[in-house]
Scaffold this motif. Structure first.
Motif, mmCIF file in Angstrom:
data_model
loop_
_atom_site.group_PDB
_atom_site.id
_atom_site.type_symbol
_atom_site.label_atom_id
_atom_site.label_comp_id
_atom_site.label_asym_id
_atom_site.label_seq_id
_atom_site.Cartn_x
_atom_site.Cartn_y
_atom_site.Cartn_z
ATOM 1 N N MET A 60 0.761 -1.101 0.062
ATOM 2 C CA MET A 60 0.067 -0.227 0.109
ATOM 3 C C MET A 60 0.935 1.317 0.091
ATOM 4 S SD MET A 60 -2.749 1.455 3.040
ATOM 5 C CE MET A 60 -3.980 0.275 2.615
ATOM 6 N N ASP A 61 0.584 2.246 -0.894
ATOM 7 C CA ASP A 61 1.225 3.475 -0.888
ATOM 8 C C ASP A 61 1.326 4.152 0.362
ATOM 9 O OD1 ASP A 61 1.869 3.249 -3.490
ATOM 10 O OD2 ASP A 61 0.633 4.937 -4.288
ATOM 11 N N VAL A 62 2.529 4.969 0.732
ATOM 12 C CA VAL A 62 2.551 5.454 1.908
ATOM 13 C C VAL A 62 1.128 6.597 2.426
ATOM 14 C CG1 VAL A 62 3.820 7.362 3.219
ATOM 15 C CG2 VAL A 62 5.095 5.588 2.015
ATOM 16 N N MET A 63 1.073 7.368 1.083
ATOM 17 C CA MET A 63 -0.028 8.247 1.151
ATOM 18 C C MET A 63 -1.521 7.646 1.345
ATOM 19 S SD MET A 63 -0.925 11.541 1.613
ATOM 20 C CE MET A 63 -0.149 12.876 1.023
ATOM 21 N N GLU A 64 -1.599 6.537 0.702
ATOM 22 C CA GLU A 64 -2.864 6.069 0.982
ATOM 23 C C GLU A 64 -2.844 5.477 2.410
ATOM 24 O OE1 GLU A 64 -3.734 2.877 -1.611
ATOM 25 O OE2 GLU A 64 -5.677 2.118 -0.628
ATOM 26 N N ALA A 65 -1.788 4.794 3.179
ATOM 27 C CA ALA A 65 -1.955 4.333 4.500
ATOM 28 C C ALA A 65 -2.370 5.744 5.318
ATOM 29 C CB ALA A 65 -0.588 3.729 4.660
ATOM 30 N N ILE A 66 -1.534 6.925 5.035
ATOM 31 C CA ILE A 66 -1.548 7.950 5.821
ATOM 32 C C ILE A 66 -3.052 8.589 6.081
ATOM 33 C CG2 ILE A 66 -1.145 10.484 6.071
ATOM 34 C CD1 ILE A 66 1.920 9.599 5.284
ATOM 35 N N LYS A 67 -3.814 8.348 4.632
ATOM 36 C CA LYS A 67 -4.785 8.962 4.512
ATOM 37 C C LYS A 67 -6.072 8.124 5.161
ATOM 38 C CE LYS A 67 -6.004 11.016 0.668
ATOM 39 N NZ LYS A 67 -6.008 11.422 -0.926
ATOM 40 N N THR A 68 -5.957 6.682 5.040
ATOM 41 C CA THR A 68 -6.937 5.858 5.472
ATOM 42 C C THR A 68 -6.782 5.216 7.005
ATOM 43 O OG1 THR A 68 -5.707 3.984 4.702
ATOM 44 C CG2 THR A 68 -7.500 4.910 3.223
ATOM 45 N N ARG A 69 -5.568 5.794 7.473
ATOM 46 C CA ARG A 69 -5.373 5.710 8.969
ATOM 47 C C ARG A 69 -6.406 6.298 9.718
ATOM 48 N NH1 ARG A 69 -4.867 7.743 13.098
ATOM 49 N NH2 ARG A 69 -4.850 9.717 11.876
ATOM 50 N N ARG A 70 -6.879 5.722 10.643
ATOM 51 C CA ARG A 70 -7.918 6.136 11.643
ATOM 52 C C ARG A 70 -8.163 5.673 12.902
ATOM 53 N NH1 ARG A 70 -12.672 8.671 9.309
ATOM 54 N NH2 ARG A 70 -13.201 9.210 11.297
ATOM 55 N N SER A 71 -8.375 6.171 13.746
ATOM 56 C CA SER A 71 -8.172 5.463 15.222
ATOM 57 C C SER A 71 -9.216 4.528 15.436
ATOM 58 C CB SER A 71 -8.416 6.391 16.458
ATOM 59 O OG SER A 71 -7.165 7.297 16.393
ATOM 60 N N VAL A 72 -8.921 3.297 15.563
ATOM 61 C CA VAL A 72 -9.986 2.164 15.619
ATOM 62 C C VAL A 72 -10.064 1.509 16.915
ATOM 63 C CG1 VAL A 72 -10.297 -0.294 14.498
ATOM 64 C CG2 VAL A 72 -9.303 1.614 13.208
ATOM 65 N N ARG A 73 -11.234 1.369 17.524
ATOM 66 C CA ARG A 73 -11.452 1.022 18.763
ATOM 67 C C ARG A 73 -12.335 -0.066 18.903
ATOM 68 N NH1 ARG A 73 -11.360 6.510 18.865
ATOM 69 N NH2 ARG A 73 -9.827 7.569 20.181
#
Lengths: 170, 170
Positions: free
Chosen positions: B1-14
């Motif tokens: 996965m591209d860095v920017m895609e990971a940065i953009k799709t990273r969300r806090s998951v609980r």
């Protein structure tokens, strides 16, 4: 570029080609920074983008360990403002660090190199940068990241140390 | 996965599925963490890997804001030891934050979700975690990252704020 590849090939770069970073890439670096996680999703960050050679030179003169600042074509100074602080604990440093790491990794993806140079909590540097940009009270310079096209691409250096991992207990 | 895609799709998951994280993935998360930049390349970090349900439950009981810690199948507690400190400035917090952000982004690449929960500088949490793991003097728990297969994938939330960018001056 894969995340792990960017993480593995990211190295501190202090020598750069004499080639400006495109506006589109600067925009992507700033977008990467602002997507970082932050406590209470406060996003307590602002950024000063510096391309002016004289200002880069001044940043390099903060002390004898900041000389690399004049070598790049772009600097991003990460700043916080007390007005964003939800609480008076210093978690903002963690938030700005996450944003900074995003900049470093996105830089790798864009074919750029970078080095993170601390400002906070080094009091002399903090005072120097505050004076340089005439930052108002309550505005604190956190770090400065020097960026550019690397003069030389460094290889992967494995930093994995299995003895630093504890399972279930200390 | 591209860095920017990971940065953009990273969300806090609980909230997470009841499915363990594979050993190979845990290893990749730890490798990602240890490749982070650090002041003077000190690498002032150690990690406690927790999969034991009872310990995850105990981590969740640190205070009323840490309850998500019991929802995941894996926690990584990021720790420092004063023995690594080259200087007594608190730059180690920046180093451990960079390592933590690497864990969060690599988690996204591996199809995992995560949330960074601060320990330092919150004194009550620090004391609770120190006691739970019986950490010796000089060993400081920095944060705890809860990880697992996300119960639901959250979408991209654009956090870019152009007004947070200053060009050349404040």
């Amino acid at each position: 570029m894969d995340v792990m590849e960017a993480i593995k090939t990211r190295r501190s770069v202090r020598k750069f080609e004499d080639k400006p970073v495109e506006k589109e890439k600067i925009d992507l670096l700033l977008r990467a920074a602002m997507q970082a996680p932050s406590a209470h999703n406060e996003q307590p960050w602002e950024f000063i983008v510096v391309e002016n050679k004289e200002t880069l030179e001044k940043l390099s003169e903060a002390d004898k360990y900041t000389t690399a600042m004049k070598n790049g074509t772009l600097a991003i100074v990460c700043v916080t403002d007390e007005k964003y602080f939800f609480s008076n604990t210093n978690i903002w440093m963690q938030d700005l660090s996450a944003a900074s790491e995003n900049i470093l990794l996105e830089a790798v993806e864009l074919g750029l190199g970078a080095t993170w140079i601390a400002i906070t909590p080094l009091e002399d540097r903090m005072a120097y940068i505050k004076d340089l940009f005439q930052l108002p009270d309550g505005v604190i310079a956190f770090n400065m990241i020097i960026i550019g096209y690397p003069a030389k691409v460094k290889g992967f250096e494995d930093r994995f140390k299995p003895e630093r991992v504890h399972y279930e207990q200390w």
